[in-house]
Write an enzyme that holds these catalytic residues in place. Structure first.
Site, PDB file in Angstrom:
ATOM      1  N   HIS A   3     -11.070  -5.178   8.432  1.00 17.28           N
ATOM      2  CA  HIS A   3     -12.176  -5.645   7.240  1.00 17.28           C
ATOM      3  C   HIS A   3     -13.573  -4.753   7.098  1.00 17.28           C
ATOM      4  CE1 HIS A   3      -9.301  -8.982   6.470  1.00 17.28           C
ATOM      5  NE2 HIS A   3      -9.720  -8.928   5.250  1.00 17.28           N
ATOM      6  N   GLU A  15       1.180  -1.156   0.412  1.00 16.46           N
ATOM      7  CA  GLU A  15      -0.314   0.068   0.189  1.00 16.46           C
ATOM      8  C   GLU A  15       0.582   1.646  -0.181  1.00 16.46           C
ATOM      9  OE1 GLU A  15      -2.439  -3.301   1.194  1.00 16.46           O
ATOM     10  OE2 GLU A  15      -0.287  -2.524   2.291  1.00 16.46           O
TER      11      GLU A  15
END
Length: 667
Positions: free
Chosen positions: A473, A406
């Site tokens: 998540h 990321e």
């Protein structure tokens, strides 16, 4: 004819270089050396605040810069003054930068070499050493996509190679075969920590093998070796784009910065490298080869001294910056004039997820310089299938699968923006942005304020609970970014808003965090215009009108509000869907609260430190005299979000909203 001369510990092989190149190499090394010597005097006099010395490392900066074309970007660090001077930046601007004057490059907002300049194709560092490596990837990617046949050179030290950004950036560059020169100045110490405590391999260049990357070791104190080898490698990269790892063996003669000193360095090591001084050795070589006379050398030095003194006088005579509040606030974002695109009445009933996918597709068609990057976004179409089929429409150059990294991908997006391109980064889940947090909040957010470089980047953030996905998540982490000046935050609740706000986010030259709630993807439908259209930032949507209370929310929580009101039809409420959290539509909030006298704010995020707290404070500060009750915040528990559906139900604010709403109404 090649000339080989031994000076102290150094050998110079001129490789048939012409005299003008040899003298240019010398002058370009001498200039930063003499500037530094002057700066050390000014530091002792208190006329500059700090100094990171590159004395003894000039050959690297000068050799690399002279080997590159002036249109090719260089990303230097503290000890690379020679990059700036060889690119012929006016000295008074550098001196003004170091004194925090307006003629510098950051308007007094940052110090030393923490700046960039498009005029000279230089992108300066930030104190977090790693991000510029990934930024170089982005610049190089733009060069490759636009067939420019250009090299991008980026510097770091041996200490910086311990950071994860180094691994991520080299891995991405290798996978994508990007034309980047990764220049590692191995100067012996990371502040006071020696190399044997920084890494456990013989050479940093050895790591190239693990990345499938060509690598070289170069004597960083030998300017001829630096220039000739980098010149050769750069030409090769232009013809055959690929990354190359270069380890320059050198030494830091002075402290990490002047206050730290060098007591931790053994004297024999200092003496060895002192004898390898790149400037003194090369000067001796030129004189022994009759390429530089004493008179010529004296003239060169006098000319540099005069230049330094003249430019110092300009910098010293410049007035100190007078703070101007409007300028400071106005420079956080690049100006953006929103253009309303009229909405075609023809529409179709689609899901939230379809609105985002359709919006992305139309924007890819509209902006030929737009690139989508993310894990599994290409052939697979993303884990939510939002980019399914895009690779067939736009090709793999513009729809790019990324490694799991990321940080490097956010940095690459920044590099694309520096090179004049747009990008959309998909965080597979918003939770994963924590692995790329540093470049978001310290690079994207601050670059325009620091040196007038916008970050034309949209980061898509699939977020939120209600899907039993657990603590990694399911977060809705918008408050991490609403707190950071320089970022815009968008959080739609309906398909219509999702498509229109996405178009505006992509048009906006500033960094935008675009939150899209996963639980809404396939559960919410709406009539959405078929054609491309835009919606403005900073304009809340009034979903219902009432007189008893103002309900403020955003994202999936908006639907919790509507469900509550549906089963309580007697409640007369103004319902405001914020749509964007930064900019925030305070005008609509204040107007509604002044009318109803009561306000309740519902957010899915945990309570403490969330945006509801700031909205509550704003209402108290600006609407206190109109209130008939305290402002109420309703939010999820101050715990991580759990996996079990029973625990998640208890965690989410949805289960508590109705009772809290009725309590406030009855206050």
């Amino acid at each position: 004819m090649n000339t080989i001369i031994f000076i102290a510990y150094m050998t110079f092989n001129t490789a048939d270089l012409k005299q003008d190149i040899l003298l240019a190499l010398y002058k370009n090394m001498l200039r930063p050396r003499m500037i530094e010597e002057k700066m050390l005097i000014l530091l002792r006099q208190g006329k500059i605040s700090k100094w990171f010395s590159g004395i003894g490392q000039e050959a690297i900066s000068v050799g690399v810069t002279m080997a590159l074309n002036k249109v090719e970007y260089i990303l230097p660090m503290h000890r690379n003054l020679g990059v700036f001077t060889t690119r012929e930046i006016p000295l008074y601007r550098l001196f003004s930068q170091w004194q925090g004057k307006a003629s510098g490059f950051t308007k007094g907002r940052d110090r030393s070499f923490h700046f960039g300049t498009q005029d000279y194709k230089i992108v300066g560092m930030i104190s977090h050493l790693g991000p510029q490596l990934g930024v170089a990837d982005g610049i190089a990617l733009a060069s490759k996509l636009n067939n420019k046949n250009q090299v991008t050179a980026v510097f770091t030290g041996e200490g910086g190679t311990s950071e994860g950004d180094f691994h991520e950036a080299l891995n991405v560059a290798s996978v994508w075969q990007l034309p980047v020169l990764f220049c590692v100045e191995n100067n012996g110490y990371g502040l006071s920590t020696p190399t044997n405590e920084q890494y456990n391999c013989e050479n940093i260049a050895d790591r190239g093998l693990g990345y499938g990357m060509e690598s070289h070791i170069i004597d960083g104190n030998n300017v001829i070796e630096v220039y000739t080898k980098i010149n050769e490698i750069a030409k090769s990269i232009r013809n055959n784009p690929r990354p190359v790892l270069i380890e320059f063996k050198t030494f830091r003669i002075r402290g990490h910065e002047e206050a730290s000193g060098t007591k931790y360095v053994p004297q024999d090591l200092m003496d060895y490298w002192g004898a390898k001084d790149p400037v003194i050795n090369f000067e001796s070589f030129l004189r022994d080869e009759n390429l530089l006379t004493e008179i010529e050398n004296t003239h060169i030095k006098e000319s540099i001294i005069n230049e330094i003194n003249e430019h110092l006088e300009v910098a010293f005579s410049e007035e100190k910056i007078i703070p101007d509040l409007s300028i400071e606030l106005g420079d956080v974002f690049q100006s953006f004039e929103y253009q309303y695109i009229e909405i075609n009445k023809e529409s179709k009933n689609i899901r939230f997820v379809d609105a985002i996918s359709e919006g992305l597709k139309q924007n890819m068609e509209r902006h030929s310089n737009l690139v989508i990057m993310g894990q599994d976004v290409a052939e697979y179409g993303g884990v939510f299938k939002i980019t399914d089929g895009f690779i067939n429409l736009f090709g793999k150059d513009r729809v790019r699968n990324t490694p799991i990294c990321e940080s490097a991908i956010v940095e690459t997006a920044m590099g694309l923006s520096i090179a004049g391109m747009k990008s959309i980064v998909e965080m597979q889940f918003a939770d994963f942005v924590s692995s790329g947090f540093n470049p978001v909040v310290n690079y994207l957010a601050k670059s325009y304020y620091r040196w007038n470089q916008n970050a034309d980047v949209v980061i898509r953030m699939p977020c939120g609970g209600g899907v039993a996905a657990g603590p990694f998540h399911s977060q809705t982490n918008e408050a991490w970014f609403t707190k950071t000046p320089g970022l815009k935050v968008v959080y739609p609740a309906f398909p219509y808003d999702a498509k229109g706000l996405l178009a505006t986010a992509i048009n906006d030259p500033n960094p935008v965090l675009y939150f899209e709630h996963k639980a809404l993807y396939r559960s919410i439908r709406q009539d959405v215009p078929i054609d491309y259209y835009t919606l403005p930032f900073g304009k809340a949507s009034r979903l219902s009108e009432g007189d008893s209370i103002t309900i403020i929310s955003y994202g999936a929580a908006v639907h919790w509000v509507l469900e509550t009101l549906e089963i309580n039809p007697s409640i007369s409420a103004d319902v405001l869907d914020l749509r964007t959290l930064h900019p925030l539509d305070v005008e609509t909030i204040y107007k509604s609260v002044k009318k109803t006298g009561k306000a309740i704010i519902l957010q899915e995020d945990s309570l403490f430190g969330g945006i509801a707290s700031d909205i509550s404070a704003l209402i108290m500060e600006h609407c206190f005299q109109f209130l008939d009750a305290p402002v109420k915040r309703v939010a999820s528990l101050d715990t991580p979000i759990p996996f079990s559906s029973q625990l998640e139900h208890q965690y989410l604010a949805k289960s508590r909203f109705e009772s809290e709403l009725k309590k406030l109404l009855n206050y």
